[in-house]
Design an enzyme around this catalytic site. Sequence first.
Site, PDB file in Angstrom:
ATOM      1  CG  ASP A 257     -55.857  -8.659  -6.836  1.00  0.00           C
ATOM      2  OD1 ASP A 257     -54.613  -8.675  -6.667  1.00  0.00           O
ATOM      3  OD2 ASP A 257     -56.592  -9.601  -6.509  1.00  0.00           O
TER       4      ASP A 257
ATOM      5  CB  THR B 227     -39.267  -5.272   4.652  1.00  0.00           C
ATOM      6  OG1 THR B 227     -39.196  -5.553   6.043  1.00  0.00           O
ATOM      7  CG2 THR B 227     -38.999  -6.587   3.913  1.00  0.00           C
ATOM      8  CG  ASP B 228     -36.920  -3.994   9.108  1.00  0.00           C
ATOM      9  OD1 ASP B 228     -37.985  -4.124   8.443  1.00  0.00           O
ATOM     10  OD2 ASP B 228     -36.916  -3.960  10.344  1.00  0.00           O
TER      11      ASP B 228
ATOM     12  CE  LYS C 166     -42.042  -5.753   0.532  1.00  0.00           C
ATOM     13  NZ  LYS C 166     -43.135  -5.024  -0.189  1.00  0.00           N
TER      14      LYS C 166
ATOM     15  CB  ALA D 118     -46.901  -4.904   0.133  1.00  0.00           C
TER      16      ALA D 118
ATOM     17  CE1 TYR E  35     -44.028  -8.162   4.038  1.00  0.00           C
ATOM     18  CE2 TYR E  35     -42.162  -7.950   5.528  1.00  0.00           C
ATOM     19  CZ  TYR E  35     -43.105  -7.369   4.709  1.00  0.00           C
ATOM     20  OH  TYR E  35     -43.125  -6.002   4.550  1.00  0.00           O
TER      21      TYR E  35
ATOM     22  CD  GLN F 283     -48.841   1.724   8.428  1.00  0.00           C
ATOM     23  OE1 GLN F 283     -49.037   2.482   9.378  1.00  0.00           O
ATOM     24  NE2 GLN F 283     -48.131   0.613   8.570  1.00  0.00           N
ATOM     25  CG  LEU F 284     -45.855   4.300   2.104  1.00  0.00           C
ATOM     26  CD1 LEU F 284     -45.253   5.515   2.821  1.00  0.00           C
ATOM     27  CD2 LEU F 284     -44.744   3.317   1.717  1.00  0.00           C
TER      28      LEU F 284
HETATM   29  N1  LIG Z   1     -45.760  -2.002   7.777  1.00  0.00           N
HETATM   30  C1  LIG Z   1     -44.454  -2.096   8.036  1.00  0.00           C
HETATM   31  O1  LIG Z   1     -44.008  -2.110   9.192  1.00  0.00           O
HETATM   32  C2  LIG Z   1     -43.465  -2.160   6.898  1.00  0.00           C
HETATM   33  C3  LIG Z   1     -42.100  -2.265   7.197  1.00  0.00           C
HETATM   34  C4  LIG Z   1     -41.179  -2.309   6.134  1.00  0.00           C
HETATM   35  C5  LIG Z   1     -41.636  -2.240   4.829  1.00  0.00           C
HETATM   36  N2  LIG Z   1     -42.972  -2.157   4.578  1.00  0.00           N
HETATM   37  C6  LIG Z   1     -43.408  -2.094   3.176  1.00  0.00           C
HETATM   38  O2  LIG Z   1     -43.937  -0.802   2.944  1.00  0.00           O
HETATM   39  C7  LIG Z   1     -44.994  -0.877   1.977  1.00  0.00           C
HETATM   40  C8  LIG Z   1     -46.250  -0.220   2.524  1.00  0.00           C
HETATM   41  O3  LIG Z   1     -46.644  -0.891   3.703  1.00  0.00           O
HETATM   42  P1  LIG Z   1     -47.865  -0.409   4.594  1.00  0.00           P
HETATM   43  O4  LIG Z   1     -47.410  -0.443   6.001  1.00  0.00           O
HETATM   44  O5  LIG Z   1     -48.466   0.841   4.040  1.00  0.00           O
HETATM   45  O6  LIG Z   1     -48.850  -1.630   4.368  1.00  0.00           O
HETATM   46  P2  LIG Z   1     -50.434  -1.707   4.570  1.00  0.00           P
HETATM   47  O7  LIG Z   1     -50.918  -0.615   5.443  1.00  0.00           O
HETATM   48  O8  LIG Z   1     -50.705  -3.123   4.925  1.00  0.00           O
HETATM   49  O9  LIG Z   1     -50.946  -1.406   3.087  1.00  0.00           O
HETATM   50  C9  LIG Z   1     -50.769  -2.298   2.047  1.00  0.00           C
HETATM   51  C10 LIG Z   1     -51.918  -2.105   1.103  1.00  0.00           C
HETATM   52  O10 LIG Z   1     -51.766  -3.039   0.032  1.00  0.00           O
HETATM   53  C11 LIG Z   1     -53.050  -3.549  -0.236  1.00  0.00           C
HETATM   54  N3  LIG Z   1     -52.990  -4.841  -0.903  1.00  0.00           N
HETATM   55  C12 LIG Z   1     -52.787  -6.068  -0.379  1.00  0.00           C
HETATM   56  N4  LIG Z   1     -52.856  -6.994  -1.338  1.00  0.00           N
HETATM   57  C13 LIG Z   1     -53.120  -6.336  -2.484  1.00  0.00           C
HETATM   58  C14 LIG Z   1     -53.318  -6.735  -3.823  1.00  0.00           C
HETATM   59  N5  LIG Z   1     -53.274  -8.028  -4.179  1.00  0.00           N
HETATM   60  N6  LIG Z   1     -53.570  -5.783  -4.759  1.00  0.00           N
HETATM   61  C15 LIG Z   1     -53.629  -4.491  -4.415  1.00  0.00           C
HETATM   62  N7  LIG Z   1     -53.469  -4.045  -3.170  1.00  0.00           N
HETATM   63  C16 LIG Z   1     -53.206  -4.965  -2.214  1.00  0.00           C
HETATM   64  C17 LIG Z   1     -53.727  -3.666   1.108  1.00  0.00           C
HETATM   65  O11 LIG Z   1     -55.104  -3.748   0.922  1.00  0.00           O
HETATM   66  P3  LIG Z   1     -56.045  -4.444   2.038  1.00  0.00           P
HETATM   67  O12 LIG Z   1     -56.079  -3.466   3.165  1.00  0.00           O
HETATM   68  O13 LIG Z   1     -57.324  -4.625   1.332  1.00  0.00           O
HETATM   69  O14 LIG Z   1     -55.353  -5.724   2.417  1.00  0.00           O
HETATM   70  C18 LIG Z   1     -53.286  -2.361   1.764  1.00  0.00           C
HETATM   71  O15 LIG Z   1     -54.171  -1.313   1.448  1.00  0.00           O
HETATM   72  C19 LIG Z   1     -45.143  -2.370   1.647  1.00  0.00           C
HETATM   73  O16 LIG Z   1     -44.380  -2.660   0.509  1.00  0.00           O
HETATM   74  C20 LIG Z   1     -44.523  -3.064   2.844  1.00  0.00           C
HETATM   75  O17 LIG Z   1     -44.033  -4.350   2.524  1.00  0.00           O
HETATM   76  C21 LIG Z   1     -43.897  -2.105   5.570  1.00  0.00           C
END
Ligand SMILES: NC(=O)c1ccc[n+]([C@@H]2O[C@H](COP(=O)([O-])OP(=O)(O)OC[C@H]3O[C@@H](n4cnc5c(N)ncnc54)[C@H](OP(=O)(O)O)[C@@H]3O)[C@@H](O)[C@H]2O)c1
Length: 282
Positions: free
Chosen positions: A47, A107-108, A135, A70, A131, A24-25
């Site tokens: 990957d 992350t928080d 992080k 991530a 998790y 999503q980001l």
């Molecule tokens: N979501 C939250 O509420 C939240 C809160 C705080 C911080 N964050 C941080 O913000 C960042 C973005 O999060 P997001 O919400 O956009 O997460 P997301 O929607 O889950 O996207 C993460 C992406 O990373 C991909 N991924 C997973 N394993 C991988 C690998 N081994 N190699 C390459 N790509 C891989 C996933 O692919 P697949 O779809 O194929 O798994 C997905 O497309 C992350 O660092 C997360 O930790 C997120």
Amino acid sequence: MELGNADPLRAGRRRVLITGAGGQLGHALQQVFAHDDVLALTRADWDVTQPPPSDTVSRGDFDLVLHTAAWTDVDGAEADPQGAAAVNIAGTAHAASLKVPLVTYSTDYVFDGRKRSPYVESDGPNPATAYGRTKLHGEAVAGPQAWVVRTSWLFGSTGRNFLRTMLRLGEEREEVAVVDDQRGCPTYVGHLAEATRTLVDGDLPHGLWHLAADGDCTWADFAEAIFEETGLPTRVRRISSAELERPALRPAYSVLRSGRANAPRLPHWRAGLRACLADLGR
Ligand SMILES: NC(=O)c1ccc[n+]([C@@H]2O[C@H](COP(=O)([O-])OP(=O)(O)OC[C@H]3O[C@@H](n4cnc5c(N)ncnc54)[C@H](OP(=O)(O)O)[C@@H]3O)[C@@H](O)[C@H]2O)c1
């Protein structure tokens, strides 16, 4: 997936690599950095548990890496902490190995949630989940050229997130049970992507930055706001985290604020909610 450096239309533009582009980001960053020369790689393209692929990335000459790939399955990380570490720690080290300015996201959940006033960058982390620990270690391997952006409770118009789950449940049910004892900042990925650009374009110093939506609420408050804004008649039944019985213990309080000079300020979470619903055509 050609880099296209020879393309005259791309000449002189900043070359930006986005990892985790299917997330999503990653989606939001592609929109906000659309005027740059962007190479957006999904997990199928790179990957990140593996070193940068030699055909596309290693030979690429990038000005900036936006590392969003991530392991974000918080409960799943409890069952497979090594798997989460491979993505969140080794993956970040691989992104840093490109040795160009890097934005990486944390992350928080690096905080234990015992505080009752906003967490700033100088507060000591103490993650309570696998998790959160991966992080936090990921932050440490991001290198000296990194902006390490801690953010929280992300939602957007694509992917898996609380807003989209509530919209689906709201269509199906008269009542949903939502936890009311965790307080944080629901952050719209579009606003976080804009703040990322401000950080980079403003040439703000590398290091740790807390970037989350203004205001705060509980998940139950957020669910009620979603139903209010969309006109769904669904009721929210407020429950405790203990009633939900999930494997990972989320912080009870994880409101993030920046204590740094010139920190980009994000809009209020409710403005983020409205912007996201507009994106979804609701
Ligand atoms: N979501 C939250 O509420 C939240 C809160 C705080 C911080 N964050 C941080 O913000 C960042 C973005 O999060 P997001 O919400 O956009 O997460 P997301 O929607 O889950 O996207 C993460 C992406 O990373 C991909 N991924 C997973 N394993 C991988 C690998 N081994 N190699 C390459 N790509 C891989 C996933 O692919 P697949 O779809 O194929 O798994 C997905 O497309 C992350 O660092 C997360 O930790 C997120």
